[in-house]
Design a protein around this motif. Structure first.
Motif, PDB file in Angstrom:
ATOM      1  N   ASN A 171       1.001  -0.966  -0.145  1.00 25.10           N
ATOM      2  CA  ASN A 171       0.178   0.118   0.062  1.00 25.10           C
ATOM      3  C   ASN A 171       1.221   1.367  -0.224  1.00 25.10           C
ATOM      4  O   ASN A 171       0.707   2.202  -0.688  1.00 25.10           O
ATOM      5  CB  ASN A 171      -1.308  -0.047   1.127  1.00 25.10           C
ATOM      6  CG  ASN A 171      -1.948  -0.942   0.860  1.00 25.10           C
ATOM      7  OD1 ASN A 171      -2.688  -1.592  -0.240  1.00 25.10           O
ATOM      8  ND2 ASN A 171      -1.988  -1.478   2.144  1.00 25.10           N
ATOM      9  N   LYS A 172       1.530   1.105   0.890  1.00 19.49           N
ATOM     10  CA  LYS A 172       3.004   2.359   0.620  1.00 19.49           C
ATOM     11  C   LYS A 172       3.397   2.786  -0.621  1.00 19.49           C
ATOM     12  O   LYS A 172       3.513   3.692  -0.941  1.00 19.49           O
ATOM     13  CB  LYS A 172       3.960   1.871   1.968  1.00 19.49           C
ATOM     14  CG  LYS A 172       5.455   3.131   1.658  1.00 19.49           C
ATOM     15  CD  LYS A 172       5.987   2.592   2.366  1.00 19.49           C
ATOM     16  CE  LYS A 172       7.252   3.934   2.924  1.00 19.49           C
ATOM     17  NZ  LYS A 172       8.052   4.551   1.850  1.00 19.49           N
ATOM     18  N   LYS A 173       3.901   1.374  -1.373  1.00 21.06           N
ATOM     19  CA  LYS A 173       4.542   1.701  -2.437  1.00 21.06           C
ATOM     20  C   LYS A 173       3.204   2.874  -3.672  1.00 21.06           C
ATOM     21  O   LYS A 173       3.757   3.237  -4.287  1.00 21.06           O
ATOM     22  CB  LYS A 173       4.760   0.409  -2.846  1.00 21.06           C
ATOM     23  CG  LYS A 173       5.750   0.432  -3.900  1.00 21.06           C
ATOM     24  CD  LYS A 173       6.481  -0.969  -5.560  1.00 21.06           C
ATOM     25  CE  LYS A 173       7.106  -0.554  -6.333  1.00 21.06           C
ATOM     26  NZ  LYS A 173       7.737  -2.570  -6.226  1.00 21.06           N
ATOM     27  N   ILE A 174       2.147   1.913  -3.424  1.00 21.38           N
ATOM     28  CA  ILE A 174       1.183   2.505  -4.339  1.00 21.38           C
ATOM     29  C   ILE A 174       0.887   3.276  -4.601  1.00 21.38           C
ATOM     30  O   ILE A 174       1.290   5.124  -5.576  1.00 21.38           O
ATOM     31  CB  ILE A 174      -0.261   1.813  -4.224  1.00 21.38           C
ATOM     32  CG1 ILE A 174       0.420  -0.214  -4.592  1.00 21.38           C
ATOM     33  CG2 ILE A 174      -1.159   1.736  -5.067  1.00 21.38           C
ATOM     34  CD1 ILE A 174      -0.984  -0.692  -4.397  1.00 21.38           C
ATOM     35  N   LEU A 175       0.713   4.106  -3.005  1.00 22.91           N
ATOM     36  CA  LEU A 175       0.921   6.036  -2.382  1.00 22.91           C
ATOM     37  C   LEU A 175       1.983   6.649  -2.557  1.00 22.91           C
ATOM     38  O   LEU A 175       2.220   7.869  -3.351  1.00 22.91           O
ATOM     39  CB  LEU A 175       0.093   6.276  -1.027  1.00 22.91           C
ATOM     40  CG  LEU A 175      -0.986   5.452  -0.140  1.00 22.91           C
ATOM     41  CD1 LEU A 175      -0.832   5.164   0.756  1.00 22.91           C
ATOM     42  CD2 LEU A 175      -2.236   6.409  -1.371  1.00 22.91           C
ATOM     43  N   ASP A 176       3.436   6.062  -2.476  1.00 21.76           N
ATOM     44  CA  ASP A 176       4.142   7.013  -2.537  1.00 21.76           C
ATOM     45  C   ASP A 176       4.307   7.226  -4.271  1.00 21.76           C
ATOM     46  O   ASP A 176       4.765   8.607  -4.913  1.00 21.76           O
ATOM     47  CB  ASP A 176       5.282   6.142  -2.291  1.00 21.76           C
ATOM     48  CG  ASP A 176       5.156   6.210  -0.923  1.00 21.76           C
ATOM     49  OD1 ASP A 176       4.433   7.106  -0.442  1.00 21.76           O
ATOM     50  OD2 ASP A 176       5.807   5.826  -0.132  1.00 21.76           O
ATOM     51  N   HIS A 177       4.048   5.807  -5.169  1.00 20.91           N
ATOM     52  CA  HIS A 177       4.222   5.685  -6.766  1.00 20.91           C
ATOM     53  C   HIS A 177       3.315   7.535  -6.819  1.00 20.91           C
ATOM     54  O   HIS A 177       3.816   7.600  -7.917  1.00 20.91           O
ATOM     55  CB  HIS A 177       4.158   4.757  -7.400  1.00 20.91           C
ATOM     56  CG  HIS A 177       3.943   4.622  -8.365  1.00 20.91           C
ATOM     57  ND1 HIS A 177       5.195   5.110  -9.485  1.00 20.91           N
ATOM     58  CD2 HIS A 177       3.244   4.737 -10.066  1.00 20.91           C
ATOM     59  CE1 HIS A 177       5.524   4.823 -10.499  1.00 20.91           C
ATOM     60  NE2 HIS A 177       3.602   4.490 -10.808  1.00 20.91           N
ATOM     61  N   ALA A 178       2.056   6.666  -6.833  1.00 16.69           N
ATOM     62  CA  ALA A 178       1.158   7.938  -7.423  1.00 16.69           C
ATOM     63  C   ALA A 178       1.576   9.491  -6.857  1.00 16.69           C
ATOM     64  O   ALA A 178       1.772  10.523  -7.506  1.00 16.69           O
ATOM     65  CB  ALA A 178      -0.006   7.823  -6.872  1.00 16.69           C
ATOM     66  N   THR A 179       2.226  10.203  -5.978  1.00 18.14           N
ATOM     67  CA  THR A 179       2.303  11.155  -5.318  1.00 18.14           C
ATOM     68  C   THR A 179       3.940  11.097  -6.112  1.00 18.14           C
ATOM     69  O   THR A 179       4.068  12.494  -6.831  1.00 18.14           O
ATOM     70  CB  THR A 179       3.032  11.463  -3.986  1.00 18.14           C
ATOM     71  OG1 THR A 179       1.304  10.435  -3.142  1.00 18.14           O
ATOM     72  CG2 THR A 179       3.121  12.271  -3.577  1.00 18.14           C
ATOM     73  N   ASN A 180       4.572  10.332  -6.135  1.00 13.89           N
ATOM     74  CA  ASN A 180       6.334  11.104  -6.359  1.00 13.89           C
ATOM     75  C   ASN A 180       6.248  10.883  -8.347  1.00 13.89           C
ATOM     76  O   ASN A 180       6.380  11.588  -9.309  1.00 13.89           O
ATOM     77  CB  ASN A 180       6.751   9.982  -6.669  1.00 13.89           C
ATOM     78  CG  ASN A 180       7.011  10.033  -5.231  1.00 13.89           C
ATOM     79  OD1 ASN A 180       7.075  10.323  -4.342  1.00 13.89           O
ATOM     80  ND2 ASN A 180       7.542   8.194  -5.084  1.00 13.89           N
ATOM     81  N   GLN A 181       5.280  10.256  -9.648  1.00 16.58           N
ATOM     82  CA  GLN A 181       4.793  10.418 -10.410  1.00 16.58           C
ATOM     83  C   GLN A 181       4.068  12.430 -10.701  1.00 16.58           C
ATOM     84  O   GLN A 181       4.512  12.464 -11.560  1.00 16.58           O
ATOM     85  CB  GLN A 181       4.316   9.430 -10.426  1.00 16.58           C
ATOM     86  CG  GLN A 181       4.820   8.075 -11.689  1.00 16.58           C
ATOM     87  CD  GLN A 181       6.024   8.502 -12.189  1.00 16.58           C
ATOM     88  OE1 GLN A 181       7.376   8.033 -11.765  1.00 16.58           O
ATOM     89  NE2 GLN A 181       5.542   8.261 -13.390  1.00 16.58           N
ATOM     90  N   GLN A 182       3.292  12.302  -9.670  1.00 11.58           N
ATOM     91  CA  GLN A 182       2.801  13.842  -9.910  1.00 11.58           C
ATOM     92  C   GLN A 182       3.500  14.905  -9.519  1.00 11.58           C
ATOM     93  O   GLN A 182       3.443  15.476 -10.888  1.00 11.58           O
ATOM     94  CB  GLN A 182       1.790  14.099  -8.725  1.00 11.58           C
ATOM     95  CG  GLN A 182       0.786  15.375  -8.947  1.00 11.58           C
ATOM     96  CD  GLN A 182      -0.470  15.664  -8.030  1.00 11.58           C
ATOM     97  OE1 GLN A 182      -1.796  15.707  -8.380  1.00 11.58           O
ATOM     98  NE2 GLN A 182      -0.491  14.111  -6.846  1.00 11.58           N
ATOM     99  N   LEU A 183       4.489  14.431  -8.208  1.00 12.05           N
ATOM    100  CA  LEU A 183       5.191  16.335  -8.660  1.00 12.05           C
ATOM    101  C   LEU A 183       6.827  15.484  -9.355  1.00 12.05           C
ATOM    102  O   LEU A 183       6.601  16.854  -9.694  1.00 12.05           O
ATOM    103  CB  LEU A 183       5.472  15.565  -6.241  1.00 12.05           C
ATOM    104  CG  LEU A 183       5.155  15.679  -5.730  1.00 12.05           C
ATOM    105  CD1 LEU A 183       5.123  15.423  -4.020  1.00 12.05           C
ATOM    106  CD2 LEU A 183       4.448  16.922  -5.178  1.00 12.05           C
ATOM    107  N   LYS A 184       6.741  14.349 -10.141  1.00  6.54           N
ATOM    108  CA  LYS A 184       7.838  14.724 -10.816  1.00  6.54           C
ATOM    109  C   LYS A 184       7.315  15.595 -11.994  1.00  6.54           C
ATOM    110  O   LYS A 184       8.273  16.558 -12.619  1.00  6.54           O
ATOM    111  CB  LYS A 184       7.939  13.523 -10.967  1.00  6.54           C
ATOM    112  CG  LYS A 184       8.905  12.724 -12.153  1.00  6.54           C
ATOM    113  CD  LYS A 184       9.458  11.874 -12.464  1.00  6.54           C
ATOM    114  CE  LYS A 184      10.353  11.389 -13.659  1.00  6.54           C
ATOM    115  NZ  LYS A 184      10.919   9.813 -14.008  1.00  6.54           N
TER     116      LYS A 184
END
Length: 291
Positions: A171-184
């Protein structure tokens, strides 16, 4: 008689002007964060930012409990704490409180929310210390907390700060990936828009500034690091926390803006503060670093 009335009227006007300027000046002094040289003898005994989800919640939404606390080793002329809460890389809420002739600041806020999310809160704790002969010094510190909330219709609500189970890790990996992609994407567009030569900078997301509470920034002493961080938060409070001046010259609330990216120049002459407002305005603030 007329002369007495005239003198009385003049006295009333002078008194009114004095009170107007006095109270407006007092308000400006109180509701501000100003960096002064740090007093190395004064420390915060406690600084804490805590996020959690109370056990009681309904099926449609849950509540985030957000607590910020700090205690200085002595009473200060002025104490102020500010805190920024981000959800999935976007500013959700802010907290601020000041006090005179005190050493302690306590704040709390509850946030209603729904859906899964990664919450991060970073706080700046500040004290303005007045000494004889008009000497002014400061004390400062930071605190940070994070919380992952998993809200699924198939399972009971759960939250964690650090993953403990394999499911938590996923779950952490999924949330982190979505946030990081948006911020990137946002940061890439900001860097391109302002034509920033990224090879000349160290890039630090605002929430990671907390890491430099106890270690120096790249290429700097801890003393210089503290000076830069103090000046950074002074600028954040004036130009971000209280409202962002967008490219149309209008003042926007910071809520809904992207997690700011700090770019520290490798020649140590300045730093950049980049964010995108809720309305889509690209914002760049510059802080010059005194050598």
């Amino acid at each position: 008689m007329k002369r007495k009335q005239y003198m009385f009227a003049i006295l009333v006007i002078i008194t009114s002007l004095f009170l107007f300027f006095y109270f407006n000046h007092s308000s400006d002094v109180k509701e501000s964060i100003i960096y002064f040289p740090i007093d190395p003898k004064i420390f915060f005994e406690k600084t804490d930012t805590v996020l959690n989800v109370p056990k009681k919640h309904d099926e449609d939404e849950y509540t985030i409990q957000w607590d910020v606390e700090s205690t200085l080793g002595k009473k200060a002329y002025l104490r102020q704490d500010i805190s920024l809460l981000f959800e999935d890389g976007m500013l959700k809420e802010t907290l601020s409180k000041w006090g005179e002739n005190t050493n302690q600041i306590l704040q709390e806020k509850t946030i209603n929310n729904e859906d899964s999310g990664h919450f991060e809160a970073i706080s700046f704790h500040h004290a303005e210390l007045h000494y004889p002969n008009d000497v002014i010094r400061s004390a400062q510190s930071m605190s940070y907390d994070q919380l992952y909330v998993i809200d699924s219709p198939l399972k009971p609500l759960e939250s964690f700060k650090d993953p403990e189970t394999e499911e938590d890790k996923i779950n952490k990996k999924i949330l982190d990936h979505a946030t990081n992609q948006q911020l990137k994407v946002i940061w890439h567009n900001l860097i391109k828009y302002f034509n920033v030569p990224v090879d000349n900078y160290y890039m630090i997301p605002l929430t990671k500034i907390y890491d430099y509470s106890y270690i120096p920034l790249p290429g700097l002493t801890k003393e210089k690091t503290d000076q830069i961080i103090g000046g950074l938060w002074e600028g954040i409070y004036k130009n971000y926390f209280l409202g962002i001046k967008n490219d149309k010259g209008e003042i926007e609330p910071p809520n809904g803006s992207s997690l700011p990216l700090i770019l520290l120049s490798k020649d140590m002459t300045h730093l950049l503060f980049l964010t995108e407002t809720k309305s889509g305005s690209n914002i760049q603030l510059v802080q010059y670093l005194n050598q």
